[in-house]
Scaffold this motif. Structure first.
Motif, mmCIF file in Angstrom:
data_model
loop_
_atom_site.group_PDB
_atom_site.id
_atom_site.type_symbol
_atom_site.label_atom_id
_atom_site.label_comp_id
_atom_site.label_asym_id
_atom_site.label_seq_id
_atom_site.Cartn_x
_atom_site.Cartn_y
_atom_site.Cartn_z
ATOM 1 N N LEU A 30 30.930 44.832 29.409
ATOM 2 C CA LEU A 30 30.117 45.751 30.215
ATOM 3 C C LEU A 30 29.221 44.995 31.191
ATOM 4 O O LEU A 30 28.888 45.508 32.265
ATOM 5 C CB LEU A 30 29.261 46.624 29.292
ATOM 6 N N LEU A 31 28.815 43.769 30.827
ATOM 7 C CA LEU A 31 27.922 42.983 31.687
ATOM 8 C C LEU A 31 28.674 42.037 32.608
ATOM 9 O O LEU A 31 28.064 41.279 33.352
ATOM 10 C CB LEU A 31 26.949 42.168 30.823
ATOM 11 N N TRP A 32 29.990 42.087 32.561
ATOM 12 C CA TRP A 32 30.809 41.164 33.357
ATOM 13 C C TRP A 32 30.576 41.382 34.847
ATOM 14 O O TRP A 32 30.532 42.518 35.328
ATOM 15 C CB TRP A 32 32.275 41.366 33.027
ATOM 16 N N GLN A 33 30.422 40.304 35.584
ATOM 17 C CA GLN A 33 30.301 40.361 37.039
ATOM 18 C C GLN A 33 31.616 39.878 37.635
ATOM 19 O O GLN A 33 31.919 38.683 37.617
ATOM 20 C CB GLN A 33 29.142 39.484 37.521
ATOM 21 N N GLY A 34 32.406 40.819 38.150
ATOM 22 C CA GLY A 34 33.721 40.465 38.655
ATOM 23 C C GLY A 34 33.696 39.714 39.961
ATOM 24 O O GLY A 34 34.589 38.932 40.259
ATOM 25 N N ASP A 35 32.673 39.957 40.797
ATOM 26 C CA ASP A 35 32.605 39.277 42.088
ATOM 27 C C ASP A 35 32.192 37.826 41.885
ATOM 28 O O ASP A 35 31.186 37.528 41.250
ATOM 29 C CB ASP A 35 31.580 39.985 42.986
ATOM 30 N N ALA A 36 32.980 36.903 42.421
ATOM 31 C CA ALA A 36 32.733 35.479 42.199
ATOM 32 C C ALA A 36 31.375 35.056 42.742
ATOM 33 O O ALA A 36 30.655 34.267 42.131
ATOM 34 C CB ALA A 36 33.836 34.647 42.847
ATOM 35 N N GLY A 37 31.001 35.565 43.901
ATOM 36 C CA GLY A 37 29.720 35.189 44.481
ATOM 37 C C GLY A 37 28.563 35.669 43.639
ATOM 38 O O GLY A 37 27.601 34.941 43.396
ATOM 39 N N GLU A 38 28.623 36.920 43.182
ATOM 40 C CA GLU A 38 27.555 37.449 42.354
ATOM 41 C C GLU A 38 27.459 36.679 41.047
ATOM 42 O O GLU A 38 26.368 36.362 40.565
ATOM 43 C CB GLU A 38 27.793 38.936 42.064
ATOM 44 N N ALA A 39 28.620 36.378 40.451
ATOM 45 C CA ALA A 39 28.618 35.649 39.185
ATOM 46 C C ALA A 39 28.048 34.253 39.360
ATOM 47 O O ALA A 39 27.286 33.768 38.527
ATOM 48 C CB ALA A 39 30.037 35.568 38.626
ATOM 49 N N ALA A 40 28.397 33.592 40.446
ATOM 50 C CA ALA A 40 27.884 32.250 40.686
ATOM 51 C C ALA A 40 26.382 32.274 40.893
ATOM 52 O O ALA A 40 25.647 31.419 40.390
ATOM 53 C CB ALA A 40 28.568 31.627 41.895
ATOM 54 N N GLY A 206 33.545 37.653 51.475
ATOM 55 C CA GLY A 206 33.925 38.948 52.019
ATOM 56 C C GLY A 206 35.325 38.935 52.593
ATOM 57 O O GLY A 206 36.077 37.956 52.501
ATOM 58 N N ALA A 207 35.700 40.055 53.228
ATOM 59 C CA ALA A 207 37.059 40.210 53.747
ATOM 60 C C ALA A 207 37.272 39.440 55.042
ATOM 61 O O ALA A 207 38.380 39.004 55.344
ATOM 62 C CB ALA A 207 37.352 41.698 53.970
ATOM 63 N N VAL A 208 36.235 39.262 55.848
ATOM 64 C CA VAL A 208 36.352 38.556 57.128
ATOM 65 C C VAL A 208 35.565 37.254 57.028
ATOM 66 O O VAL A 208 34.350 37.269 56.854
ATOM 67 C CB VAL A 208 35.824 39.412 58.295
#
Length: 596
Positions: A30-40, A206-208
């Motif tokens: 539930l606490l997992w941060q999937g976005d690499a930037g946020e997790a880092a 991000g995408a760009v």
């Protein structure tokens, strides 16, 4: 009301325990941060920009033909004079955004400082998602100026085979998103075992992305250079290789579940096996405490010599506040006391002295402790703190005497080892909670082992699990009490009670119905079978047919008792409080670092 189904209670309790265990195990998901930037950023810590600056970020990535990766990072770090620091830290994100099933690892980490050795402490954080290298001596500050750190490490399976297996892709954060320092310039060299094709390079998240300055497309060496990078700005490279590589090691579950299931299938299988063994041991232990209920043939009179509190305890092996109320009502019904209700609560009066108490069971006779002798009165004032304190003491003493009587009379006995097994089950539950919440081994599934014993042994925590009715004496009395309970609690459509010429038994048995928690059913039975409203017991005041007033009387008495005790409890809560105190990016290659 019918006997409460222990099986239904057990099933509900087991389901609740299963849900609680599942929630405790799965909280990392539930606490997992999937976005690499946020997790880092989370791993690096939120806060001000790091006071150090990486003036040169020179890294070499040597891709092997088997897909493994050897990395050398040369970091020139400028330390300020105004903020002393012990060194730097580097962390690696083991989650691969491109393939969350990949089992990523960082091996053979070595570090030098200005060409010499430096202390390195390796650990994990975020439930094992990040490998962290803490570089530096906690007792020594790094001198101001520029110092060069050289980090070398290896990453197995950094190249991913494409569909079909004839080609592969190297997709990597050459500069990860988690660096807290600004970087003045970078030079990133990628040595490949085959010519680079379809090269893509970008700066940022991000995408760009901002395009990279990359040289060497179509050759085996790619060079990426950048100017200044703000903190938390990654540089990502992706290139296709005409090279077949072994598939990297993967897990059946995604990285999101690593903190729950671990990073090894054989280890998880072993843990599940151990949990099943623990579950079986818990079931076997609980079976020792289980009593097979005797038959409950209908009994239209209570067992001779017993009072309602004694009978209710032998029936359920639990003590309740209503049992004391039942003893008071039983004493009143037998003429030992008189109960009168007024605006403030109830008045309990000793009606006949020793003569009135003679012949009563010992638990009911203990009600006399409230009174000082014939004609004396105890006022159960619902708002009185002192009355609440007195009643709480009397009820606790009555419960203790009831339990003692059951053993001394030879109707109840302790199960050998029963208390120890109950304590072991409780410890198992606490152990499961501790393992799941603290997750010291980055695998909450380990909590399944003590949790399995808890689930199997839940019956050991039930009321009366450490005691057993004796055979044949206690079981015979249990059977009689259960049969009388059936008569009072079962609707008349199933079990009738002939009130013809015996209507006085309704009030005589009402204390028993209160003790058995089936007073409403007993009142309904009388009204259904006689077609008249239930009579008010004489010991509750004036007699007469007053219908639901009997329910109101018992409810009001119980409410007065509860209110008095609550008034006392509230004073204890206030006296114990208010004392003051205080409370204190891309595919692989994610991670970053900072100074400390």
């Amino acid at each position: 009301m019918p006997l409460v189904s222990c099986d239904v209670k057990k099933v509900l309790l087991t389901l609740l325990a299963l849900l609680a265990l599942a929630a405790a195990l799965c909280w990392p998901v539930l606490l997992w941060q999937g976005d690499a930037g946020e997790a880092a950023s989370s791993a690096a810590g939120d806060g001000p920009v790091d006071p150090t600056t990486i003036t040169d970020y020179d890294a070499t990535f040597d891709v092997q033909r088997d897909g493994d990766l050897a990395v050398t990072e040369r970091l020139a770090v400028e330390f300020p004079t105004y903020t002393p620091r012990h060194g730097i830290f580097r962390f690696w994100d083991l989650a691969d955004v491109a393939d969350p099933h990949v089992l990523r690892s960082i091996d053979d980490v070595e570090v030098t400082l200005d060409g010499g050795p430096v202390p390195v402490e390796l650990s994990t954080t975020e439930q094992g998602r990040f490998t962290v290298a803490k570089i530096g001596d906690p007792d020594v500050f790094v001198s101001p100026g520029v110092h060069t750190y050289v980090l070398t490490y290896e990453v197995p399976g950094a190249v991913t085979p494409d569909a079909g297996g004839d080609s592969s892709t190297f997709y990597w954060d050459l500069v990860p998103a988690g660096w807290q320092q600004d970087i003045t310039r970078t030079r990133l060299t990628v040595n490949l075992p085959a010519p680079a094709q379809d090269v893509q390079c970008g700066i940022g998240l991000g995408a760009v992305l901002e395009p990279c300055d990359v040289a060497g497309a179509g050759t085996t060496t790619l060079t990426v250079t950048t100017g200044r990078l703000a903190n938390h700005t990654p540089v990502t490279l992706r290139t296709r290789l005409d090279l077949a590589v072994p598939a990297p090691e993967t897990l059946p579950w995604t990285t999101r579940w690593n903190a729950v299931l671990g990073r090894s299938v054989p280890l998880l299988v072993g843990v599940v096996g151990a949990a099943l063994v623990a579950l079986l041991l818990g079931v076997l232990a609980a079976r020792r405490a289980r009593e097979r209920a005797p038959g409950f043939p209908l009994l239209y009179t209570p067992p001779a010599g017993l009072g309602p509190a004694q009978a209710a305890y032998l029936l359920t092996e639990s003590t309740q506040r209503r049992h004391y109320l039942a003893s008071l009502m039983h004493a009143a019904e037998r003429g030992a006391v008189r109960l009168d209700r007024d605006a403030s609560g109830w008045r309990i009066t000793d009606a006949r002295g020793p003569e009135g108490w003679a012949g009563l069971d010992p638990v009911t006779a203990d009600v006399a402790h409230l009174l000082a002798g014939p004609g004396t009165t105890f006022v159960l004032d619902r708002d009185s703190v002192s009355v609440g304190e007195r009643m709480k003491t009397e009820i606790a003493a009555s419960h203790a005497r009831t339990k003692a009587w059951a053993r001394v009379s030879g109707n109840l006995a302790d199960i050998p080892g029963g208390r120890a097994l109950a304590l072991l089950t409780l410890v198992a539950g606490l152990g499961a909670a501790a393992l799941a919440i603290s997750n010291p081994f980055d695998m909450t599934a380990l909590a399944l082992v003590p949790g399995g014993f808890l689930l199997g042994g839940l019956g050991l925590l039930a009321t009366g699990a450490s005691t057993r009715r004796t055979d044949p004496q206690g079981r015979a009395l249990w059977s009689q009490i259960g049969g009388f309970h059936r008569v009072l609690s079962t609707p008349s459509a199933k079990e009738r009670f002939d009130f013809s010429g015996r209507e006085e038994l309704f009030t005589a048995y009402l204390p028993w119905a209160v003790a058995f928690d089936c007073a409403d059913a007993w009142v309904a039975k009388f009204e259904t079978e006689t077609g008249r409203s239930a009579p008010m017991p004489g010991y509750f005041g004036a007699g007469g047919s007053v219908g639901s007033a009997v329910r109101d009387a018992t409810a009001d008495f119980s409410s007065s008792l509860d209110s008095a005790i609550s008034a006392y409890d509230a004073t204890q809560s206030k006296s114990s409080g208010g004392r003051g105190g205080f409370s204190g990016g891309g595919g692989g290659g994610g991670g970053g670092g900072g100074s400390w």
